[in-house]
Design a protein around this motif. Structure first.
Motif, PDB file in Angstrom:
ATOM      1  N   SER A   1       0.779  -1.241   0.000  1.00  0.00           N
ATOM      2  CA  SER A   1       0.000   0.000   0.000  1.00  0.00           C
ATOM      3  C   SER A   1       0.814   1.297   0.000  1.00  0.00           C
ATOM      4  O   SER A   1       0.247   2.372   0.090  1.00  0.00           O
ATOM      5  CB  SER A   1      -0.994   0.045   1.165  1.00  0.00           C
ATOM      6  N   TRP A   2       2.156   1.218  -0.143  1.00  0.00           N
ATOM      7  CA  TRP A   2       2.997   2.403  -0.182  1.00  0.00           C
ATOM      8  C   TRP A   2       3.921   2.346  -1.395  1.00  0.00           C
ATOM      9  O   TRP A   2       4.190   1.281  -1.916  1.00  0.00           O
ATOM     10  CB  TRP A   2       3.870   2.513   1.067  1.00  0.00           C
ATOM     11  N   TRP A   3       4.466   3.508  -1.786  1.00  0.00           N
ATOM     12  CA  TRP A   3       5.625   3.564  -2.669  1.00  0.00           C
ATOM     13  C   TRP A   3       6.540   4.667  -2.160  1.00  0.00           C
ATOM     14  O   TRP A   3       6.107   5.638  -1.548  1.00  0.00           O
ATOM     15  CB  TRP A   3       5.248   3.740  -4.128  1.00  0.00           C
ATOM     16  N   PHE A   4       7.856   4.488  -2.381  1.00  0.00           N
ATOM     17  CA  PHE A   4       8.874   5.333  -1.769  1.00  0.00           C
ATOM     18  C   PHE A   4       9.831   5.900  -2.811  1.00  0.00           C
ATOM     19  O   PHE A   4      10.060   5.299  -3.857  1.00  0.00           O
ATOM     20  CB  PHE A   4       9.698   4.526  -0.749  1.00  0.00           C
ATOM     21  N   LEU A   5      10.411   7.044  -2.488  1.00  0.00           N
ATOM     22  CA  LEU A   5      11.481   7.620  -3.286  1.00  0.00           C
ATOM     23  C   LEU A   5      12.593   8.097  -2.354  1.00  0.00           C
ATOM     24  O   LEU A   5      12.334   8.566  -1.243  1.00  0.00           O
ATOM     25  CB  LEU A   5      10.984   8.811  -4.117  1.00  0.00           C
ATOM     26  N   VAL A   6      13.827   7.988  -2.837  1.00  0.00           N
ATOM     27  CA  VAL A   6      14.996   8.503  -2.123  1.00  0.00           C
ATOM     28  C   VAL A   6      15.326   9.884  -2.683  1.00  0.00           C
ATOM     29  O   VAL A   6      15.427  10.052  -3.900  1.00  0.00           O
ATOM     30  CB  VAL A   6      16.201   7.562  -2.293  1.00  0.00           C
ATOM     31  N   GLU A   7      15.460  10.854  -1.821  1.00  0.00           N
ATOM     32  CA  GLU A   7      15.785  12.236  -2.178  1.00  0.00           C
ATOM     33  C   GLU A   7      14.907  12.761  -3.317  1.00  0.00           C
ATOM     34  O   GLU A   7      15.418  13.276  -4.317  1.00  0.00           O
ATOM     35  CB  GLU A   7      17.267  12.369  -2.532  1.00  0.00           C
ATOM     36  N   PRO A   8      13.582  12.663  -3.175  1.00  0.00           N
ATOM     37  CA  PRO A   8      12.729  13.241  -4.213  1.00  0.00           C
ATOM     38  C   PRO A   8      12.761  14.765  -4.146  1.00  0.00           C
ATOM     39  O   PRO A   8      12.878  15.349  -3.062  1.00  0.00           O
ATOM     40  CB  PRO A   8      11.342  12.720  -3.848  1.00  0.00           C
TER      41      PRO A   8
ATOM     42  N   VAL B   1      10.931  24.513  -2.615  1.00  0.00           N
ATOM     43  CA  VAL B   1      11.520  23.345  -3.271  1.00  0.00           C
ATOM     44  C   VAL B   1      12.387  22.647  -2.229  1.00  0.00           C
ATOM     45  O   VAL B   1      13.359  23.223  -1.738  1.00  0.00           O
ATOM     46  CB  VAL B   1      12.384  23.741  -4.485  1.00  0.00           C
ATOM     47  N   VAL B   2      12.016  21.426  -1.864  1.00  0.00           N
ATOM     48  CA  VAL B   2      12.737  20.716  -0.812  1.00  0.00           C
ATOM     49  C   VAL B   2      13.087  19.314  -1.284  1.00  0.00           C
ATOM     50  O   VAL B   2      12.446  18.752  -2.175  1.00  0.00           O
ATOM     51  CB  VAL B   2      11.913  20.641   0.495  1.00  0.00           C
ATOM     52  N   VAL B   3      14.133  18.757  -0.659  1.00  0.00           N
ATOM     53  CA  VAL B   3      14.611  17.416  -1.017  1.00  0.00           C
ATOM     54  C   VAL B   3      14.788  16.615   0.276  1.00  0.00           C
ATOM     55  O   VAL B   3      15.883  16.578   0.851  1.00  0.00           O
ATOM     56  CB  VAL B   3      15.939  17.482  -1.798  1.00  0.00           C
ATOM     57  N   PRO B   4      13.712  15.991   0.778  1.00  0.00           N
ATOM     58  CA  PRO B   4      13.876  15.136   1.955  1.00  0.00           C
ATOM     59  C   PRO B   4      14.704  13.910   1.609  1.00  0.00           C
ATOM     60  O   PRO B   4      14.841  13.548   0.441  1.00  0.00           O
ATOM     61  CB  PRO B   4      12.430  14.756   2.313  1.00  0.00           C
TER      62      PRO B   4
ATOM     63  N   PRO C   1      11.033  15.678 -13.215  1.00  0.00           N
ATOM     64  CA  PRO C   1      12.039  15.351 -12.204  1.00  0.00           C
ATOM     65  C   PRO C   1      11.625  15.753 -10.795  1.00  0.00           C
ATOM     66  O   PRO C   1      12.421  15.673  -9.873  1.00  0.00           O
ATOM     67  CB  PRO C   1      13.262  16.150 -12.668  1.00  0.00           C
ATOM     68  N   TRP C   2      10.387  16.212 -10.621  1.00  0.00           N
ATOM     69  CA  TRP C   2       9.920  16.593  -9.287  1.00  0.00           C
ATOM     70  C   TRP C   2       8.469  16.155  -9.121  1.00  0.00           C
ATOM     71  O   TRP C   2       7.789  15.773 -10.069  1.00  0.00           O
ATOM     72  CB  TRP C   2      10.051  18.093  -9.055  1.00  0.00           C
ATOM     73  N   ILE C   3       8.000  16.218  -7.870  1.00  0.00           N
ATOM     74  CA  ILE C   3       6.621  15.882  -7.531  1.00  0.00           C
ATOM     75  C   ILE C   3       6.030  17.053  -6.754  1.00  0.00           C
ATOM     76  O   ILE C   3       6.699  17.626  -5.883  1.00  0.00           O
ATOM     77  CB  ILE C   3       6.554  14.585  -6.701  1.00  0.00           C
ATOM     78  N   SER C   4       4.797  17.399  -7.049  1.00  0.00           N
ATOM     79  CA  SER C   4       4.158  18.526  -6.361  1.00  0.00           C
ATOM     80  C   SER C   4       3.087  18.076  -5.376  1.00  0.00           C
ATOM     81  O   SER C   4       2.415  18.913  -4.774  1.00  0.00           O
ATOM     82  CB  SER C   4       3.545  19.490  -7.385  1.00  0.00           C
ATOM     83  N   THR C   5       2.930  16.776  -5.185  1.00  0.00           N
ATOM     84  CA  THR C   5       2.006  16.241  -4.185  1.00  0.00           C
ATOM     85  C   THR C   5       2.784  15.885  -2.928  1.00  0.00           C
ATOM     86  O   THR C   5       3.722  15.077  -2.982  1.00  0.00           O
ATOM     87  CB  THR C   5       1.280  14.984  -4.712  1.00  0.00           C
ATOM     88  N   ALA C   6       2.410  16.475  -1.810  1.00  0.00           N
ATOM     89  CA  ALA C   6       3.119  16.211  -0.560  1.00  0.00           C
ATOM     90  C   ALA C   6       3.002  14.738  -0.189  1.00  0.00           C
ATOM     91  O   ALA C   6       1.957  14.116  -0.397  1.00  0.00           O
ATOM     92  CB  ALA C   6       2.546  17.071   0.561  1.00  0.00           C
ATOM     93  N   PRO C   7       4.072  14.142   0.340  1.00  0.00           N
ATOM     94  CA  PRO C   7       4.013  12.733   0.746  1.00  0.00           C
ATOM     95  C   PRO C   7       3.182  12.547   2.007  1.00  0.00           C
ATOM     96  O   PRO C   7       2.863  13.508   2.709  1.00  0.00           O
ATOM     97  CB  PRO C   7       5.479  12.375   0.990  1.00  0.00           C
ATOM     98  N   ASP C   8       2.837  11.297   2.293  1.00  0.00           N
ATOM     99  CA  ASP C   8       2.141  10.975   3.542  1.00  0.00           C
ATOM    100  C   ASP C   8       3.128  10.804   4.692  1.00  0.00           C
ATOM    101  O   ASP C   8       2.787  11.017   5.857  1.00  0.00           O
ATOM    102  CB  ASP C   8       1.329   9.690   3.359  1.00  0.00           C
ATOM    103  N   TRP C   9       4.346  10.396   4.356  1.00  0.00           N
ATOM    104  CA  TRP C   9       5.419  10.197   5.346  1.00  0.00           C
ATOM    105  C   TRP C   9       6.712  10.647   4.717  1.00  0.00           C
ATOM    106  O   TRP C   9       6.919  10.505   3.504  1.00  0.00           O
ATOM    107  CB  TRP C   9       5.525   8.714   5.723  1.00  0.00           C
TER     108      TRP C   9
ATOM    109  N   ARG D   1      15.072  20.899  11.159  1.00  0.00           N
ATOM    110  CA  ARG D   1      14.203  21.073  12.329  1.00  0.00           C
ATOM    111  C   ARG D   1      13.442  22.401  12.311  1.00  0.00           C
ATOM    112  O   ARG D   1      12.241  22.433  12.588  1.00  0.00           O
ATOM    113  CB  ARG D   1      15.023  20.989  13.617  1.00  0.00           C
ATOM    114  N   VAL D   2      14.134  23.480  12.013  1.00  0.00           N
ATOM    115  CA  VAL D   2      13.549  24.813  12.187  1.00  0.00           C
ATOM    116  C   VAL D   2      12.754  25.269  10.968  1.00  0.00           C
ATOM    117  O   VAL D   2      11.690  25.873  11.099  1.00  0.00           O
ATOM    118  CB  VAL D   2      14.653  25.839  12.517  1.00  0.00           C
ATOM    119  N   ARG D   3      13.246  24.996   9.777  1.00  0.00           N
ATOM    120  CA  ARG D   3      12.611  25.494   8.563  1.00  0.00           C
ATOM    121  C   ARG D   3      11.703  24.462   7.894  1.00  0.00           C
ATOM    122  O   ARG D   3      10.578  24.768   7.496  1.00  0.00           O
ATOM    123  CB  ARG D   3      13.678  25.947   7.560  1.00  0.00           C
ATOM    124  N   LYS D   4      12.206  23.239   7.740  1.00  0.00           N
ATOM    125  CA  LYS D   4      11.481  22.285   6.916  1.00  0.00           C
ATOM    126  C   LYS D   4      10.339  21.589   7.665  1.00  0.00           C
ATOM    127  O   LYS D   4       9.296  21.298   7.068  1.00  0.00           O
ATOM    128  CB  LYS D   4      12.453  21.261   6.328  1.00  0.00           C
TER     129      LYS D   4
END
Length: 198
Positions: free
Chosen positions: A65-72, A80-83, A102-110, A124-127
């Motif tokens: 029920s999930w799919w994952f990406l590394v440094e999306p 523009v952020v790269v978790p 090369p990017w996604i505009s839908t926020a992840p669930d986790w 911690r402070v900004r993201k």
């Protein structure tokens, strides 16, 4: 490094002009650039992604029920952020909306940030407030130096830390609590000490 608020808002062109190997992010109109992470950071991120993806994305016997990406690369409003890692529930987003982008505009669930000395404050402070604003349901902070995992869930107005784990322990961390996760597999062995073997 970051660019101060007294200059014009950062744009995607600023990210594209960074030296090769640097990661650029735009948060609150400011450009933040970070060098490639150290080995301990990479080890923790890679192993965690492997463990979660095997159980929740690739295994026919697992919870799925999930799919994952590394440094999306996430484009969230003007930011523009790269978790380090991100996961989407398939019931909400079955696959990337446009696999050619090369990017996604839908926020992840986790998502998960692996803390480094150069990014600890930014994460911690900004993201974290940015992720909360965008509706992310769960967030992890991993510190490979302190060998800790902090688990956050959404509260009414901000993040609430629901779990804290340290050391070589096996945990059941939300939202993946059905999977016993051996944190010892994430840490780099310390000189003169022991951690879990590969």
């Amino acid at each position: 490094m970051s660019r101060g608020k007294n200059r014009k808002p950062a744009t995607y062109e600023d990210i594209e002009q960074l030296p090769v190997g640097w990661v650029g992010e735009i948060v609150d109109d400011s450009l933040y650039a970070s060098p490639r992470p150290a080995y301990g950071h990479l080890r923790a991120a890679a192993r965690l992604t492997s463990l979660l993806a095997h159980a929740f994305e690739l295994s026919h016997e697992g919870p799925g029920s999930w799919w994952f990406l590394v440094e999306p690369e996430l484009h969230l409003a003007r930011d523009v952020v790269v978790p380090d890692m991100a996961g989407w529930r398939r019931e909400r987003l079955p696959e990337p909306p446009d696999p050619e982008l090369p990017w996604i505009s839908t926020a992840p669930d986790w998502l998960c940030e692996v803390l480094s000395p150069s990014t600890r404050s930014l994460d911690r402070v900004r993201k974290m407030p940015l992720y909360f604003r965008e509706g992310v349901a769960s967030m992890w902070l991993i510190d490979p130096v302190r060998q800790s995992l902090e688990v956050y869930r959404r509260g009414t107005t901000s993040w609430v830390r629901s779990q804290l784990f340290t050391g070589n322990v096996t945990v059941n961390a939300e939202p993946f609590e059905v999977l016993p996760l051996d944190l010892g597999l994430l840490w780099t062995p310390r000189m003169g000490g022991t951690t879990a073997q590969p």
